[in-house]
Structures are given as structure tokens and as C-alpha cells.
Design an enzyme around this catalytic site. Structure first.
Site, PDB file in Angstrom:
ATOM      1  N   ARG A 109       2.431  26.922 133.819  1.00 21.35           N
ATOM      2  CA  ARG A 109       2.277  26.842 132.863  1.00 21.35           C
ATOM      3  C   ARG A 109       2.245  27.061 131.911  1.00 21.35           C
ATOM      4  O   ARG A 109       2.702  28.197 131.390  1.00 21.35           O
ATOM      5  CB  ARG A 109       0.693  27.131 133.395  1.00 21.35           C
ATOM      6  N   HIS A 134       4.802  22.743 135.350  1.00 21.10           N
ATOM      7  CA  HIS A 134       5.994  22.254 136.337  1.00 21.10           C
ATOM      8  C   HIS A 134       6.249  21.220 135.461  1.00 21.10           C
ATOM      9  O   HIS A 134       7.035  20.035 136.448  1.00 21.10           O
ATOM     10  CB  HIS A 134       5.004  21.909 137.713  1.00 21.10           C
ATOM     11  N   HIS A 208       8.680  24.781 145.158  1.00 17.63           N
ATOM     12  CA  HIS A 208       7.475  24.486 145.090  1.00 17.63           C
ATOM     13  C   HIS A 208       6.946  24.203 147.160  1.00 17.63           C
ATOM     14  O   HIS A 208       6.485  23.323 147.274  1.00 17.63           O
ATOM     15  CB  HIS A 208       7.152  23.312 144.321  1.00 17.63           C
ATOM     16  N   GLU A 347       5.998  30.768 145.188  1.00 18.28           N
ATOM     17  CA  GLU A 347       6.469  30.523 144.143  1.00 18.28           C
ATOM     18  C   GLU A 347       7.255  31.341 143.359  1.00 18.28           C
ATOM     19  O   GLU A 347       6.708  32.041 142.757  1.00 18.28           O
ATOM     20  CB  GLU A 347       6.436  29.081 143.377  1.00 18.28           C
TER      21      GLU A 347
HETATM   22  C1  BGC Z   1       0.271  25.674 141.023  1.00 18.49           C
HETATM   23  C2  BGC Z   1      -1.291  25.557 140.722  1.00 18.49           C
HETATM   24  C3  BGC Z   1      -1.050  23.893 140.992  1.00 18.49           C
HETATM   25  C4  BGC Z   1      -0.429  23.497 142.000  1.00 18.49           C
HETATM   26  C5  BGC Z   1       0.151  22.412 142.336  1.00 18.49           C
HETATM   27  C6  BGC Z   1       1.234  26.139 141.626  1.00 18.49           C
HETATM   28  O1  BGC Z   1       2.023  26.364 141.654  1.00 18.49           O
HETATM   29  O2  BGC Z   1       0.041  27.289 140.420  1.00 18.49           O
HETATM   30  O3  BGC Z   1      -2.384  25.661 140.298  1.00 18.49           O
HETATM   31  O4  BGC Z   1      -2.193  22.847 141.936  1.00 18.49           O
HETATM   32  O5  BGC Z   1       1.144  24.144 141.318  1.00 18.49           O
HETATM   33  O6  BGC Z   1       0.706  21.752 141.724  1.00 18.49           O
END
Ligand code: BGC
Length: 384
Positions: A109, A134, A208, A347
Site C-alpha cells: 500500500r 499493488h 504474490h 511477500e
Molecule cells: C495484502 C492484503 C491483500 C492481498 C491481496 C496482500 O499483499 O497485504 O491486504 O488483501 O495482498 O490483494
């Protein structure tokens, strides 16, 4: 014994076979390529299958550079898939959970979807409440990457590259990105990230993958035993933005310095656990300050299968996300519904919102500099 490598190319496939001096063939790793369909714009998308000499295999699509499947042995030598993913390109096009994908230009974020560089404010799309998540609306996970297969004697690699144009998703600078997946005969999947820019920008690249070492569809991951080499984590506000504090894990549900079940404290009455709906937090990796000298930053054991995952990284942080937002509406490979906490992500990253937190390690990349990061996932088994 002297071994002479012999290259055989079959329709759309590159196979490497090792010939012994007397002509007997012992199979080595291989890379095969097949079509994964076309995007609505007609752009062809491929699927590469990398196999090592032990039969461990990883399938990677050029769409978002996503790891589609990853098959590793259990303690009885039986191969099984350990990541969530989709059977078809359509699944990835519609995906909102970033299954297996390369995430960028800025993973995680950025508060209020903006940041300032040299006095100039850059505004991004707000795709997660008030924040950017992201890489924006069409991040690196939704791009078709250019692939180059690099077969080797002991490892099989896929080099993926992408040019993110100046201004794409609001980020400054033409960013040339290369992500190389390398599957080694030692059952390690190494991911190397490189980038250069022609304007000062911010970069945070990750993968991810959602893991379930017992296999997707085998229930939740709460019984997986996790260890993380982190003395601190970054607590968040109600929007999952770090407050700026580096908080000691001691005495909190974030203390994974000793092997602990993921589910042991996941529903505890802890403010941070409640804000995340479980774990959705960045850990401050000790290895960033004191290089770990061989110790992984994280280790996960799944006792029934005996599978073990170890993680190494050159990056300062790692998000532990326990799939709290998976709600069963996403159907993955084989039609399996991906339910809450049925997988976990580790991650590796710069801390979330680092562009707005001068005290966090800096994700700023300048012209002439080279962004370079490496993360390695090693698979093994533990006997009973
Ligand atoms: C985030 C989550 C998110 C997920 C999928 C993760 O990296 O920390 O908050 O919901 O990604 O978007």
C-alpha cells in the site's frame, strides 16, 4: 564420468538431456513452452513449465509473470501442488487476489495513493479504499511479460521483462524491469528482480504466491508451523497502513521467533490482529541489518505432508498475509473454492507506504542506479 550436454528441440519445447560418455542418457531439467491463450486484445500468452532433475516443477505464465503451479515432493516422495492458481488465462484476467503474480511497480500500500519526490506530488489510483494497492488498477500482475527461456546444467530459468512507461499508473520514469525465475536442482526457486529508470521513482517488486504445503483444497493453513527471523513488525492503522512505529514482537501474536502454529493466536484479542482480520502485516527482517549467514528469514513446516518451505531474501521486509480476504468466491485450479485462510503469503518487500515514511528503508530508484533484489524459496521435507 564426463558428461556431454546435448540439445534437443521438439515442437515448442526445449529439452536438455545429459548423455554420459558411453551414450547412456540421464534426464536433466527441462523447459517446455505452450500456449496459455490470448488476451482480449489478441496478445498471445504462454505458459512455461520448468522441471528440475528431481521432477520438481513450476509453471509460470507470461500473463503477470504468475506462478500457476509449483509441484514439490512430500516426505514419501509424492509430488503435489503447493500454490493457489487458475487453470486458464481468464482466471488470471479476472483475478483480484494477485494469485502467484509479480506485483509492482509498488507492491503493497501507498497511503492516500500519493507520494512526493523532489517536491513533486505523484497521484495514483485509489484502488484500495483511500489507498493505492499493488501497483494500481492495471499493475504488473495484469501485463504480458516478454519471456526468454534459459536452460542450464543444474538450473532452469525463465527471464521475464517488461517496460513500464513513464506515467503508467501515475509513477514517474520509464522503468525497465526484469524478473528471473530460476528452478534449481537443489529444489530451490530463486526469484531475481532488476530494474532501471530514467527518472527518479519508487520501486517495490514482489511475488504474490499463496502457499498451502498440504495442497490447495486441503483446508486452512492454521496448523502450518511458522518461524520468522524478525524482532519487530510494522503495526498498522485501520486501513492497513503502517503507523511508522517499529514494534517489538515480544509478548505479541507477532512473535514467530520460535516455530509456532500460524493459527495459534490468529483469533486473539489483539488490536493488530483485529485490524488485519488475522495476519496482514510486514515483518522487519533481522537479516537486513545483520545478514543472516545462511539462516532463512522464514521457515514453514506442514507436519502431515512433511513439506518444508524456507525463505531467504535480500529485502528488508516480508508481509505475512494469511488469506483473510479469501472468501470462497474465487474458484481456482480444478474448481476448488479458495476459502478464508486456506493459504498464506510471504511477500518479501520494502515496507508498505515507504515512499511516505522517511524512516523506513528507501524504495527510491534514481537514474543510473540498479534496483536488485533476490528472494529464494527452498523446498525440502522433514521426516516424522
Ligand atoms: C495484502 C492484503 C491483500 C492481498 C491481496 C496482500 O499483499 O497485504 O491486504 O488483501 O495482498 O490483494
Amino acid at each position: 564420468m564426463k558428461r556431454l550436454p546435448l540439445w534437443i528441440t521438439i515442437t515448442g519445447a526445449i529439452l536438455m538431456t545429459m548423455m554420459t560418455a558411453n551414450g547412456a542418457a540421464t534426464k536433466s531439467g527441462s523447459i517446455t513452452k505452450s500456449s496459455f491463450g490470448k488476451t482480449p486484445d489478441g496478445e498471445p500468452v504462454d505458459l512455461y513449465l520448468l522441471k528440475n532433475k528431481n521432477g520438481v516443477e513450476v509453471a509460470i505464465t507470461t500473463y503477470g509473470g504468475a506462478v500457476v503451479s509449483l509441484k514439490v515432493s512430500d516426505r514419501n516422495g509424492k509430488l503435489g501442488d503447493v500454490v493457489l492458481g487458475y487453470d486458464s488465462l481468464e482466471g488470471y484476467e479476472n483475478d483480484k487476489a494477485y494469485l502467484g503474480a509479480i506485483v509492482g511497480r509498488y507492491a503493497n500500500r501507498i497511503a492516500h495513493a500519493q507520494f512526493i519526490l523532489d517536491g513533486k506530488t505523484y497521484t495514483l489510483a485509489k484502488n484500495n479504499g483511500e489507498n493505492s494497492l499493488h501497483g494500481g488498477i492495471k499493475g504488473f500482475n495484469k501485463k504480458v511479460w516478454t519471456a526468454k527461456a534459459i536452460p542450464g546444467k543444474y538450473d532452469q530459468s525463465l527471464e521475464l521483462s517488461y517496460l513500464s512507461k513513464d506515467g503508467e499508473e501515475g509513477f514517474p520514469g520509464n522503468l525497465k524491469v526484469t524478473v528471473t525465475y530460476m528452478l534449481m536442482d537443489s529444489n530451490k526457486l530463486r526469484i531475481e528482480y532488476s530494474a532501471t529508470t530514467d527518472k527518479k521513482t519508487v520501486v517495490n517488486l514482489t511475488n504474490h504466491s499463496y502457499f498451502n504445503l498440504a495442497g490447495p483444497g486441503s483446508g486452512d493453513i492454521l496448523g502450518h508451523i511458522l518461524q520468522i527471523e524478525a524482532d519487530k513488525f510494522t503495526p498498522v492503522d485501520s486501513n492497513l497502513i503502517p503507523t511508522g512505529e517499529l514494534r517489538d514482537v515480544a509478548g505479541t501474536p507477532f512473535d514467530f521467533r520460535k516455530p509456532t502454529a500460524i493459527g495459534g493466536r490468529i483469533d486473539s484479542d489483539d488490536e493488530q490482529i483485529k485490524l488485519g482480520g488475522g495476519y496482514d502485516h510486514n515483518f522487519v527482517l533481522r537479516s537486513w541489518e545483520k545478514p543472516s549467514g545462511g539462516t532463512p528469514v522464514a521457515r514453514v513446516v506442514e507436519r502431515k505432508s512433511g513439506r518444508v518451505l524456507e525463505v531467504w531474501t535480500t529485502l528488508p521486509g516480508m508481509q505475512l498475509y494469511t488469506g483473510n480476504f479469501l472468501d470462497g468466491t474465487t474458484k481456482g485450479k480444478g474448481g476448488i473454492a479458495y476459502t478464508r485462510r486456506s493459504a498464506f503469503c510471504l511477500e518479501t518487500q520494502y515496507y508498505p507506504n515507504s515512499p511516505n515514511q522517511p524512516k523506513f528503508p528507501s524504495p527510491v530508484l534514481r537514474p543510473g542506479e540498479h534496483y536488485h533484489a533476490m528472494t529464494l524459496y527452498k523446498f525440502s521435507v522433514e521426516k516424522q
